[in-house]
Design an enzyme around this catalytic site. Structure first.
Site, PDB file in Angstrom:
ATOM      1  CE  LYS A  11       0.801   1.485   4.404  1.00 60.93           C
ATOM      2  NZ  LYS A  11       1.707   2.562   4.664  1.00 60.93           N
ATOM      3  CG  ASP A 148      -0.554  -0.109   8.005  1.00 59.45           C
ATOM      4  OD1 ASP A 148      -1.400   0.773   8.279  1.00 59.45           O
ATOM      5  OD2 ASP A 148       0.643   0.131   7.781  1.00 59.45           O
TER       6      ASP A 148
HETATM    7  P1  ATP Z   1       4.366  -0.286   7.620  1.00 61.79           P
HETATM    8  O1  ATP Z   1       4.186   0.477   6.331  1.00 61.79           O
HETATM    9  O2  ATP Z   1       3.154  -1.138   7.997  1.00 61.79           O
HETATM   10  O3  ATP Z   1       4.933   0.529   8.744  1.00 61.79           O
HETATM   11  P2  ATP Z   1       6.845  -1.273   6.632  1.00 61.79           P
HETATM   12  O4  ATP Z   1       6.626  -1.517   5.170  1.00 61.79           O
HETATM   13  O5  ATP Z   1       7.480   0.018   7.004  1.00 61.79           O
HETATM   14  O6  ATP Z   1       5.460  -1.420   7.346  1.00 61.79           O
HETATM   15  P3  ATP Z   1       7.782  -3.963   7.000  1.00 61.79           P
HETATM   16  O7  ATP Z   1       8.269  -4.255   5.630  1.00 61.79           O
HETATM   17  O8  ATP Z   1       6.511  -4.588   7.421  1.00 61.79           O
HETATM   18  O9  ATP Z   1       7.704  -2.391   7.263  1.00 61.79           O
HETATM   19  O10 ATP Z   1       8.973  -4.370   7.987  1.00 61.79           O
HETATM   20  C1  ATP Z   1       9.160  -3.804   9.260  1.00 61.79           C
HETATM   21  C2  ATP Z   1      10.043  -4.754  10.087  1.00 61.79           C
HETATM   22  O11 ATP Z   1       9.298  -5.922  10.376  1.00 61.79           O
HETATM   23  C3  ATP Z   1      11.298  -5.207   9.366  1.00 61.79           C
HETATM   24  O12 ATP Z   1      12.407  -4.735  10.080  1.00 61.79           O
HETATM   25  C4  ATP Z   1      11.263  -6.742   9.328  1.00 61.79           C
HETATM   26  O13 ATP Z   1      12.424  -7.334   9.838  1.00 61.79           O
HETATM   27  C5  ATP Z   1      10.087  -7.114  10.224  1.00 61.79           C
HETATM   28  N1  ATP Z   1       9.179  -8.108   9.603  1.00 61.79           N
HETATM   29  C6  ATP Z   1       8.477  -9.024  10.274  1.00 61.79           C
HETATM   30  N2  ATP Z   1       7.718  -9.761   9.453  1.00 61.79           N
HETATM   31  C7  ATP Z   1       7.918  -9.314   8.209  1.00 61.79           C
HETATM   32  C8  ATP Z   1       7.419  -9.668   6.935  1.00 61.79           C
HETATM   33  N3  ATP Z   1       6.534 -10.660   6.787  1.00 61.79           N
HETATM   34  N4  ATP Z   1       7.828  -8.955   5.858  1.00 61.79           N
HETATM   35  C9  ATP Z   1       8.688  -7.929   6.023  1.00 61.79           C
HETATM   36  N5  ATP Z   1       9.221  -7.568   7.210  1.00 61.79           N
HETATM   37  C10 ATP Z   1       8.853  -8.235   8.298  1.00 61.79           C
END
Ligand code: ATP
Length: 324
Positions: A11, A148
């Site tokens: 998203k 989210d």
């Molecule tokens: P949001 O936009 O919801 O804040 P994000 O895109 O910034 O999420 P993610 O890619 O979800 O962040 O990753 C955040 C942290 O979560 C990473 O440091 C990663 O190690 C951990 N993590 C745990 N599970 C997952 C997963 N399934 N995919 C990616 N990262 C994950």
């Protein structure tokens, strides 16, 4: 069916306003989260998640991305654990679950990568165990994993308030093209971004519960929502907003530079950071324009660490690609 392949889209935030925090009024949040008003949009960039029943009574996670943990700290693992806790009889009947994740969404990027993986696992196990959960039941379960996750279940375009879990769907936007730009090695911690915002701008938070609700409601009649209802891409792009840019851009010059480079390219309708960053996106009326600007940005920033993706808005969240 013993196995399902799910497509789990990322998203972007077309709008992110921080309106209060845990110290706000009667509706005090005990969880330390902020009260937000957001507009979330699913995009074509997606992970592929396979969910399979196995004869052992455990949860196994495999992932192609070296930065993503495969233990209990993986949000997809936690989603499976939640289903085991909620539906012990189905777990006893169908056995354990193996989750194989093929990640395309950059990690820690502000694109809800972990959340959409968790949403896919909820949808996949619901199918695997023939539970017949409704969308709102899946969203409610998702809300216990992360703010989210509920949006990621149905996806599309939606207003999200509260922590992000209170959703009001908007008409779909399916014809806007997007460049996503992220430095591979650059990560922004979401807790850091919100904590810093609170330190710097907490004095302006709304603390009275009535005003807090009124402000959250105001987004429904805001200019960007009107532009979405009118399907006016140019106007949507003009009204993009993200409060977290106020703390992330000054602290991360590379993110600021991306914003400036996009803003100066012909054909860019609007540009903004997604979520807590560091991904910056730009909107376009056509794929051709997006591909052209991608090349221009590549020439303007000669850094191999910079990843650029062309994608588009889509009208759905988790989808089943196949079942065996
Ligand atoms: P949001 O936009 O919801 O804040 P994000 O895109 O910034 O999420 P993610 O890619 O979800 O962040 O990753 C955040 C942290 O979560 C990473 O440091 C990663 O190690 C951990 N993590 C745990 N599970 C997952 C997963 N399934 N995919 C990616 N990262 C994950």
């Amino acid at each position: 069916m013993r196995s399902y392949r799910l497509i789990a889209p990322a998203k972007i935030n077309l709008y992110l306003e921080i309106i209060g925090d845990a110290s706000g009024g009667l509706r005090q949040r005990s969880d330390g989260y902020h009260e937000l008003a957001m507009i979330l949009q699913s995009i074509g960039l997606a992970d592929q998640i396979d969910v399979r029943s196995i004869s052992t009574d455990n949860i196994r996670v495999h992932c192609n991305h070296p930065q993503v943990p495969t233990d209990k700290s993986n949000l997809a693992y936690r989603a499976a654990e939640l289903m085991v806790r909620q539906f012990p009889e189905a777990f006893a009947k169908y056995g354990g679950v193996e989750i194989t994740m093929n990640k395309q969404i950059p990690v820690a990027a502000g694109l809800a990568g972990g959340s959409t993986n968790a949403a896919a696992v909820l949808v996949g196990i619901d199918l695997l165990w023939k539970l017949g959960l409704t969308q709102s039941e899946l969203e409610e379960l998702g809300g216990t994993l992360g703010s989210d996750v509920p949006f990621c279940v149905a996806g599309g375009t939606a207003i999200a308030t509260g922590r992000g879990e209170q959703l009001s769907p908007l008409p779909s936007l399916d014809n806007i093209y997007i460049i996503l730009a992220k430095y591979r090695s650059l990560e922004v911690s979401t807790p850091w971004a919100y904590k810093t915002y609170r330190q710097q701008f907490g004095h302006s938070y709304i603390r009275d519960s009535d005003n807090l609700a009124a402000r959250a409601n105001a987004v429904h009649s805001g200019k960007i929502v009107k532009a979405i209802l009118d399907k006016n891409t140019r106007e949507i792009a003009q009204k993009l907003h993200n409060d977290l840019e106020r703390v992330v851009l000054p602290a991360y010059p590379q993110v600021l530079q991306l914003r400036e480079v996009f803003a100066n390219q012909e054909g860019v309708l609007g540009t903004m950071m997604s979520g807590s960053g560091p991904t910056v996106f730009a909107l376009f009326e056509s794929q051709q324009q997006a591909e052209k600007v991608k090349l221009q940005v590549r020439e303007a920033i000669l850094d191999e660490d910079l990843e650029l993706f062309v994608t588009r808005t889509i009208t759905h969240g988790i989808q089943v690609a196949s079942s065996v």
